[in-house]
Write a protein that holds these residues in place. Structure first.
Motif, PDB file in Angstrom:
ATOM      1  N   VAL A 155       0.863  -1.180   0.000  1.00  0.00           N
ATOM      2  CA  VAL A 155       0.000   0.000   0.000  1.00  0.00           C
ATOM      3  C   VAL A 155       0.896   1.226   0.000  1.00  0.00           C
ATOM      4  N   PHE A 156       0.600   2.133  -0.910  1.00  0.00           N
ATOM      5  CA  PHE A 156       1.370   3.366  -1.001  1.00  0.00           C
ATOM      6  C   PHE A 156       0.448   4.533  -0.734  1.00  0.00           C
ATOM      7  N   SER A 157       0.896   5.452   0.080  1.00  0.00           N
ATOM      8  CA  SER A 157       0.107   6.636   0.384  1.00  0.00           C
ATOM      9  C   SER A 157       1.028   7.837   0.457  1.00  0.00           C
ATOM     10  N   LEU A 158       0.582   8.931  -0.152  1.00  0.00           N
ATOM     11  CA  LEU A 158       1.357  10.161  -0.066  1.00  0.00           C
ATOM     12  C   LEU A 158       1.247  10.783   1.310  1.00  0.00           C
ATOM     13  N   GLY A 159       0.183  10.454   2.013  1.00  0.00           N
ATOM     14  CA  GLY A 159       0.027  10.901   3.385  1.00  0.00           C
ATOM     15  C   GLY A 159      -0.372  12.354   3.504  1.00  0.00           C
ATOM     16  N   GLY A 160      -0.432  12.782   4.742  1.00  0.00           N
ATOM     17  CA  GLY A 160      -0.913  14.113   5.065  1.00  0.00           C
ATOM     18  C   GLY A 160      -0.029  15.232   4.570  1.00  0.00           C
ATOM     19  N   ASN A 161       1.267  14.995   4.433  1.00  0.00           N
ATOM     20  CA  ASN A 161       2.164  16.063   4.008  1.00  0.00           C
ATOM     21  C   ASN A 161       1.784  16.575   2.626  1.00  0.00           C
ATOM     22  N   ARG A 162       1.488  15.693   1.710  1.00  0.00           N
ATOM     23  CA  ARG A 162       1.069  16.090   0.360  1.00  0.00           C
ATOM     24  C   ARG A 162      -0.269  16.818   0.425  1.00  0.00           C
ATOM     25  N   ASP A 163      -1.158  16.354   1.297  1.00  0.00           N
ATOM     26  CA  ASP A 163      -2.445  17.020   1.463  1.00  0.00           C
ATOM     27  C   ASP A 163      -2.236  18.461   1.921  1.00  0.00           C
ATOM     28  N   ASP A 164      -1.329  18.654   2.858  1.00  0.00           N
ATOM     29  CA  ASP A 164      -1.028  19.996   3.360  1.00  0.00           C
ATOM     30  C   ASP A 164      -0.456  20.881   2.264  1.00  0.00           C
ATOM     31  N   GLU A 165       0.397  20.311   1.418  1.00  0.00           N
ATOM     32  CA  GLU A 165       0.976  21.077   0.306  1.00  0.00           C
ATOM     33  C   GLU A 165      -0.106  21.512  -0.670  1.00  0.00           C
ATOM     34  N   MET A 166      -1.051  20.606  -0.957  1.00  0.00           N
ATOM     35  CA  MET A 166      -2.142  20.950  -1.869  1.00  0.00           C
ATOM     36  C   MET A 166      -3.021  22.034  -1.262  1.00  0.00           C
ATOM     37  N   LYS A 167      -3.274  21.943   0.037  1.00  0.00           N
ATOM     38  CA  LYS A 167      -4.095  22.947   0.705  1.00  0.00           C
ATOM     39  C   LYS A 167      -3.429  24.313   0.632  1.00  0.00           C
ATOM     40  N   GLU A 168      -2.140  24.361   0.908  1.00  0.00           N
ATOM     41  CA  GLU A 168      -1.411  25.630   0.840  1.00  0.00           C
ATOM     42  C   GLU A 168      -1.437  26.202  -0.576  1.00  0.00           C
ATOM     43  N   ALA A 169      -1.257  25.336  -1.568  1.00  0.00           N
ATOM     44  CA  ALA A 169      -1.287  25.781  -2.961  1.00  0.00           C
ATOM     45  C   ALA A 169      -2.662  26.333  -3.318  1.00  0.00           C
ATOM     46  N   LEU A 170      -3.701  25.645  -2.895  1.00  0.00           N
ATOM     47  CA  LEU A 170      -5.064  26.078  -3.196  1.00  0.00           C
ATOM     48  C   LEU A 170      -5.386  27.403  -2.514  1.00  0.00           C
ATOM     49  N   ILE A 171      -4.910  27.584  -1.299  1.00  0.00           N
ATOM     50  CA  ILE A 171      -5.114  28.852  -0.592  1.00  0.00           C
ATOM     51  C   ILE A 171      -4.396  29.981  -1.327  1.00  0.00           C
ATOM     52  N   THR A 172      -3.193  29.717  -1.818  1.00  0.00           N
ATOM     53  CA  THR A 172      -2.442  30.721  -2.574  1.00  0.00           C
ATOM     54  C   THR A 172      -3.202  31.115  -3.833  1.00  0.00           C
ATOM     55  N   VAL A 173      -3.717  30.125  -4.548  1.00  0.00           N
ATOM     56  CA  VAL A 173      -4.482  30.380  -5.775  1.00  0.00           C
ATOM     57  C   VAL A 173      -5.760  31.148  -5.435  1.00  0.00           C
ATOM     58  N   TYR A 174      -6.449  30.730  -4.396  1.00  0.00           N
ATOM     59  CA  TYR A 174      -7.669  31.404  -3.951  1.00  0.00           C
ATOM     60  C   TYR A 174      -7.394  32.876  -3.671  1.00  0.00           C
ATOM     61  N   ASN A 175      -6.342  33.150  -2.926  1.00  0.00           N
ATOM     62  CA  ASN A 175      -6.008  34.534  -2.569  1.00  0.00           C
ATOM     63  C   ASN A 175      -5.638  35.368  -3.791  1.00  0.00           C
ATOM     64  N   ALA A 176      -4.931  34.780  -4.735  1.00  0.00           N
ATOM     65  CA  ALA A 176      -4.565  35.504  -5.958  1.00  0.00           C
ATOM     66  C   ALA A 176      -5.811  35.853  -6.764  1.00  0.00           C
TER      67      ALA A 176
END
Length: 81
Positions: free
Chosen positions: A7-28
């Motif tokens: 079983v392979f999982s990117l885990g929460g760290n990747r989720d956090d990176e996506m959230k930060e990226a989405l927040i950056t895009v949202y703010n822009a």
């Protein structure tokens, strides 16, 4: 060992990176006067990068996120699972 499924999982760290990226895009998008939710949904549905402003490198940032991964994280977040 080769007969077992790994079983392979990117885990929460990747989720956090996506959230930060989405927040950056949202703010822009918000800063440029767009409705960020409508624009992000348009991008997710169509994968047309013109829904996202180039301001603040937002278009480049969101293009690095796999849409399937993003949808998975969003559904998990919505369902609190």
């Amino acid at each position: 060992m080769l007969d077992k499924t790994m079983v392979f999982s990117l885990g929460g760290n990747r989720d956090d990176e996506m959230k930060e990226a989405l927040i950056t895009v949202y703010n822009a998008l918000k800063k440029k006067g767009y409705n960020p939710i409508n624009q992000i949904v348009g991008y997710i549905l169509s994968e047309d990068p013109t829904y996202i402003t180039t301001y603040g490198n937002a278009r480049n940032i969101i293009s690095k996120i796999d849409r399937d991964d993003l949808l998975e994280v969003m559904v998990k977040s919505y369902l609190n699972v």
